[in-house]
Every structure is written in structure tokens, then in C-alpha cells.
Design a protein around this motif. Sequence first.
Motif, PDB file in Angstrom:
ATOM      1  N   GLU A 150      -4.051   4.720  -0.288  1.00  0.00           N
ATOM      2  CA  GLU A 150      -2.689   4.755  -0.851  1.00  0.00           C
ATOM      3  C   GLU A 150      -2.438   3.525  -1.700  1.00  0.00           C
ATOM      4  O   GLU A 150      -3.052   2.469  -1.491  1.00  0.00           O
ATOM      5  N   THR A 195      -7.110  -0.440   0.539  1.00  0.00           N
ATOM      6  CA  THR A 195      -6.824  -1.608   1.390  1.00  0.00           C
ATOM      7  C   THR A 195      -6.827  -1.305   2.892  1.00  0.00           C
ATOM      8  O   THR A 195      -7.494  -1.995   3.664  1.00  0.00           O
ATOM      9  N   GLY A 204      -5.164   0.554  10.257  1.00  0.00           N
ATOM     10  CA  GLY A 204      -4.760  -0.374   9.204  1.00  0.00           C
ATOM     11  C   GLY A 204      -3.488   0.023   8.487  1.00  0.00           C
ATOM     12  O   GLY A 204      -3.102  -0.641   7.518  1.00  0.00           O
ATOM     13  N   HIS A 260       4.680  -4.041   3.029  1.00  0.00           N
ATOM     14  CA  HIS A 260       3.697  -3.210   2.322  1.00  0.00           C
ATOM     15  C   HIS A 260       3.154  -3.960   1.108  1.00  0.00           C
ATOM     16  O   HIS A 260       3.897  -4.595   0.386  1.00  0.00           O
ATOM     17  N   GLU A 273      -3.041  -8.368   3.990  1.00  0.00           N
ATOM     18  CA  GLU A 273      -4.015  -7.289   3.793  1.00  0.00           C
ATOM     19  C   GLU A 273      -4.728  -7.428   2.454  1.00  0.00           C
ATOM     20  O   GLU A 273      -5.929  -7.149   2.351  1.00  0.00           O
TER      21      GLU A 273
HETATM   22 ZN   LIG Z   1      -1.618  -1.379   3.799  1.00  0.00          ZN
END
Ligand SMILES: [Zn+2]
Length: 242
Positions: A29, A39, A109, A165, A170
Motif C-alpha cells: 500500500e 514498506t 507490519g 502512517h 517504518e
Molecule cells: Zn506501514
Amino acid sequence: MLLAESTWPEVEAYLASSRTVVIPVGSTEQHGPMGLIGTDAMCADAIARRAGELGGFLVGPVLPVGMAQSHLGFPGTLSLAPTTLIAVIRDVVSSLYRHGFTDIWFVNGHGGNIATIQAAFAEIHAARSSRQEEPALQLTLASWFDLPGIRALLREMYPAGHGSHATPSEVAITQFLYPHAVKSATLEPRIAPAGGFSDAADFRRRYPDGRIGADSSLARPEDGERLLEAAAAALCNIVKCK
Ligand SMILES: [Zn+2]
């Protein structure tokens, strides 16, 4: 020990002394203008592999596509419907259980997978209860960012701009793992707005570049290495010390 790099006799030998297996689960995504689309799968996979090295347990292949409906307003995102992801988890668990694995971990994740993976566990336990199936099956969900000590570490490393997000944590892990794919972008505003959302169209309207509450430009590969090691150690600890 990696399932994909093992032979069946090696798995059979492993089962003689352990019933534990770890399956990473991610998402494919959008992660804002500088975060990679892979990711969540990359982070879960690397943390699970590293923890498996530390603890000597079996790690399965990453499930790379998750429940990412709210990100479908951005090109490149792939999403499984919740019922599809539930079916995938159920079939993976039933394959592993058939061979004797009774302690199955999903290292996650992607925050958007949590409710669906928990629903999958409930479905699996409900079906087993009605059949009074033995032996007991232990299913555990461990999202890497919720592992013991990780939230505190994230607050220390990113006092502002971590967000929820396309987070710098990450992004940093992927920068460490995939140095050839490090991206840069001008982020405007530097820290993205924070809040909720409903569906994919609403998400894109509220968060036009895809980030939520995050300043992805704080990401540094060396911080990614530190986070990867900390999360892997925390995961190893709970899998071995459970
Ligand atoms: Zn993520």
C-alpha cells in the motif's frame, strides 16, 4: 531457520523439538511520497527473519498483501477484502497445524490488518471449539510497533512527527534494508495532518499525499537498523519466553 530455504526433512526434524512457527504479514500500500509501497511487508519480514536468527525458530514466508482498503485511492495499493484475508490466515494455519505446529505467530507490519487477523483467530477457534479439536492451538498476533518497549523507543527517537502512517520509523527500516530504493520528496506540510478516516475516498481527501501525522523525512537508515534490532530482540524474547 527459514521455511522457504528448508527441505521437508529439515522441517520434520525441527518439529521433533519445536512446535513454534512465525509468519510475517504485511501490506502492499502507498506510504506517502517517499515511503515504499512494500514498506509493511518489508518491515514484518525483516523483523521476523532477524528474530528467527536470534532465537533459532522457524520463520515462514511473508504474506505480502493485507487489508488495505483505505489506501486504494492511491495507485499501486493492493488490498484483500477482510473475508479474503481471514480465509488466507485460516488456510495457512490449517496447513501448519496439519504438520504439528501448535504455536503459530503472525508478525504484523500494518495496523489495518489487526482487526481482520483477530477476526481470523476468532473464526479458527470457533470452528475448532465446535469440533472439540485437540491438541490446543495457540495463535498470537504481534504487530512489530506494539512489541514490548518499541512504543517507548519510538517516542524517544521521534518526539514529534512520528504519526501513524508513512511513519519515519517504518521508512527508516526500509532505508536500511533497501538502500538502492531510498526516495526523497518535499513534504508539505512537513508534519502531515492527523485524525481518522472512513473509506478510501475519504482517506485521500483528508490526507492528500498519503501520510497521517507523520514527517517521513525524519527517517535515517541507521535509525532503521536500530529499530529493526530492537523489534527483533523484543519478538525473540516473547516467542522464546512465552
Ligand atoms: Zn506501514
